[in-house]
Motif scaffolding. Structure first.
Motif, short mmCIF file in Angstrom:
data_model
loop_
_atom_site.label_atom_id
_atom_site.label_comp_id
_atom_site.label_asym_id
_atom_site.label_seq_id
_atom_site.Cartn_x
_atom_site.Cartn_y
_atom_site.Cartn_z
N LYS A 140 -18.20 8.29 -1.56
CA LYS A 140 -18.06 6.84 -1.61
C LYS A 140 -19.41 6.17 -1.89
N MET A 141 -19.32 4.94 -2.40
CA MET A 141 -20.48 4.07 -2.52
C MET A 141 -20.09 2.73 -1.90
N TYR A 142 -20.79 2.33 -0.85
CA TYR A 142 -20.54 1.06 -0.18
C TYR A 142 -21.37 -0.04 -0.87
N LEU A 170 -25.21 5.14 -0.72
CA LEU A 170 -24.42 6.37 -0.64
C LEU A 170 -24.51 6.85 0.80
N PRO A 171 -23.40 6.87 1.54
CA PRO A 171 -23.48 7.09 3.00
C PRO A 171 -23.94 8.48 3.41
N CYS A 172 -23.75 9.48 2.57
CA CYS A 172 -24.13 10.83 2.98
C CYS A 172 -25.66 10.98 3.06
N ALA A 203 -21.49 8.83 -10.81
CA ALA A 203 -20.53 7.93 -10.17
C ALA A 203 -19.87 8.63 -8.99
N PRO A 204 -19.64 7.91 -7.88
CA PRO A 204 -18.93 8.49 -6.74
C PRO A 204 -17.42 8.52 -7.00
N ALA A 205 -16.69 9.08 -6.05
CA ALA A 205 -15.23 9.13 -6.19
C ALA A 205 -14.59 7.78 -5.88
N ALA A 206 -15.24 6.95 -5.06
CA ALA A 206 -14.64 5.67 -4.66
C ALA A 206 -15.73 4.64 -4.43
N ILE A 207 -15.36 3.38 -4.65
CA ILE A 207 -16.22 2.23 -4.36
C ILE A 207 -15.60 1.48 -3.19
N VAL A 208 -16.42 1.13 -2.19
CA VAL A 208 -15.93 0.42 -1.01
C VAL A 208 -16.57 -0.96 -0.99
N VAL A 242 -11.57 1.18 -2.77
CA VAL A 242 -11.02 1.23 -1.41
C VAL A 242 -11.67 0.11 -0.60
N PRO A 243 -11.09 -1.10 -0.61
CA PRO A 243 -11.73 -2.22 0.11
C PRO A 243 -11.79 -1.97 1.61
N ALA A 244 -12.85 -2.48 2.22
CA ALA A 244 -12.95 -2.42 3.68
C ALA A 244 -11.87 -3.30 4.29
N ARG A 245 -11.35 -2.90 5.45
CA ARG A 245 -10.30 -3.66 6.11
C ARG A 245 -10.85 -4.99 6.64
#
Length: 532
Positions: A140-142, A170-172, A203-208, A242-245
């Motif tokens: 993911k990329m936040y 990148l959180p990792c 590119a990551p697998a998902a954008i948050v 994947v939007p944050a809740r």
């Protein structure tokens, strides 16, 4: 004391260090170590700890019960205030210092600053325990925008222009990217995300993202609606969105913490410098950002850059050869010669669309023509004025979509249930027009049989058809609210005539069966007449 000991052991079993436990529970480290050694020698598993009684704990750890001390008056006063203080501390701008200043004015004989902060942290640790989230490399990329904006000064007019600051992480590896943009509009957001991909080299697998309108048009816990242009950008790079809740700040805690770190590093480095252009400002930001990512992490030997090179650089997806081009839209009417016009250039469409309004979705390379939900054709863009781009295939009959065979299979399944379902699916196909959308809608309607059963599916289709409602959400609403009750079978016609009032919508499956038989006999009569 037994409850406190149990909490200490549970914290240790969950991976908390001795130093942290000592600080949280206000006891010496040696005491914590003694309890931990006794717990290790006892052989009790972490799963059994919560179920141990006080008597069992007394027996295992030999806790003297006579050394309990009554709490002091100031301790009782502070304990009563801690829940309110903990709730207020979560508000924007609130700090422990502000809370202590208020507490010391009301209770001048109370605890001092250090003890107050320690007891507040201890209370929050015990009441707001959080779980550890494992972040996979390249997953993911936040992204987020900083709350405090930067400034650009016009060199001629000396006008001060506020600009937004985009932050990605990148959180990792915690590898961070930062850039100044003109606004939070989708054009600037997409460009900033794309620059972040090129900064990372993949590119990551998902954008948050946060739930800003540039990325999310409608927030929802289960199916948020993504901005079409942002979704097209993500699809170009093979990413999911994947939007944050909403009201779940921990979903994007990493990027919010990254924003705070930018305040302490980048903002401090460029403070006092006057910038006259966005490029000049971004060059200064990038220089400060490189130093920030090269700085070693707290209590670690590696920097963010080191972790990125080691863990994530080779895991990110390769970037496409061409950058994303944001698509624009225009509406046009198909002329009598079966052409549509964009920027004075004419493009052919099939003849059946003559006189109809179509939507042109285009970028610098291609033009897609849509009629409703149906994709009509694609052309390479040509901006030569008054020229014509023609496809020979547009003079041929329309080709059948690959979904038609699948739709026929669904209709065969529906015929085994009831003709009412067949008639309803044909109405859905007519409403959707585009074969793929029609197939998805029919498949979704047939899947309702698993949840509601065949009888409810038949009654729901009958009720939806009479109401001219052809979407899955509408027929689900009918089934959930019981609006199909008048269409349920189980009562004979004679009994139904006396038991229930007449209603023009009550027809039942016999009505459709008789219509189908009548249609079949008409076809046979026509064939016999032709043979004669």
């Amino acid at each position: 004391m037994n409850t406190k000991l149990k909490n200490i052991l549970l914290c240790y079993a969950s991976g908390m260090g001795i130093k942290s436990i000592s600080s949280a529970f206000d006891i010496s480290r040696n005491t914590v170590r003694r309890y931990v050694r006794m717990y290790q020698d006892s052989g009790i598993s972490a799963e059994k700890l919560p179920s141990l009684s006080d008597a069992r704990l007394q027996e295992l750890f030999a806790i003297p019960s006579a050394r309990e001390h009554a709490p002091s008056e100031r301790h009782i006063q502070l304990e009563a205030l801690l829940p309110e203080y903990a709730a207020r501390l979560s508000r924007k701008g609130m700090t422990v210092k502000t809370l202590y200043d208020e507490y010391s004015k009301e209770h001048p004989d109370g605890y001092r600053r250090a003890a107050f902060g320690m007891k507040l942290r201890q209370f929050m640790l015990q009441t707001n325990a959080i779980g550890h989230v494992e972040h996979r490399a390249g997953d993911k990329m936040y992204i987020d925008f900083a709350g405090d904006r930067l400034e650009i000064v016009d060199e001629v007019t000396a006008e001060v222009v506020k600009v937004e600051v985009f932050v990605a992480i990148l959180p990792c590896s915690h590898y961070t990217y930062c850039e100044a943009v003109w606004s939070q509009k989708k054009e600037d957001l997409i460009k900033a995300c794309e620059n972040a991909f090129h900064f990372y080299g993949g590119a990551p697998a998902a954008i948050v993202p946060d739930n800003l309108k540039s990325a999310v048009t409608r927030s929802d816990r289960h199916e948020p609606a993504i901005n079409p242009d942002f979704a097209a950008f993500a699809e170009h790079y093979g990413c999911a969105v994947v939007p944050a809740r909403v009201r779940h700040p921990k979903d994007k805690a990493l990027v919010e913490n990254a924003v705070k770190l930018m305040y302490r590093s980048v903002y401090v480095d460029i403070e006092g410098t006057v910038f006259h252009s966005l490029d000049e400002l971004n060059r200064a930001i990038l220089k400060s950002l490189e130093a920030f990512n090269a700085r070693k992490l707290t209590r670690r030997k590696e920097s963010r850059r080191d972790l990125f090179d080691l863990m994530e650089k080779d895991v990110l997806r390769p970037l496409p050869a061409a950058r994303h081009q944001m698509r624009q839209r225009a509406v046009a009417t198909v002329q009598r010669n079966s052409y549509v016009t964009l920027n004075k250039h004419h493009y052919s469409v099939p003849t059946q669309y003559v006189g109809k309004r179509v939507e042109l979705v285009y970028d610098a390379d291609t033009i897609d023509v849509f009629h409703g939900f149906s994709h009509v054709t694609t052309h390479h863009r040509d901006d030569r004025p008054y020229e014509y781009t023609t496809k020979a295939s547009h003079n041929l009959p329309g080709r059948k979509g690959s979904y038609e065979n699948d739709i026929d299979g669904l209709l065969s399944r529906a015929a085994q249930i009831d003709n009412i379902v067949v008639h309803y699916l044909r109405a859905v196909i007519e409403d959707k027009r585009y074969p793929e959308l029609a197939f998805r809608a029919c498949r979704g309607n047939m899947n309702l049989e698993k949840k509601y059963g065949q009888e409810r599916l038949v009654s729901g289709c009958a009720a939806a058809m009479d109401a001219h409602r052809y979407t899955i959400s509408e027929i689900v609403e009918i089934l959930e609210t019981g609006a199909d009750a008048d269409y349920l079978p189980g009562v004979d016609m004679d009994e139904q005539t006396h038991a229930t009032p007449a209603h023009r919508n009550i027809r039942g499956k016999d009505y459709y069966a008789s219509n189908t038989q009548q249609s079949s006999s008409n076809v046979k009569d026509n064939k016999n007449g032709n043979n004669r």
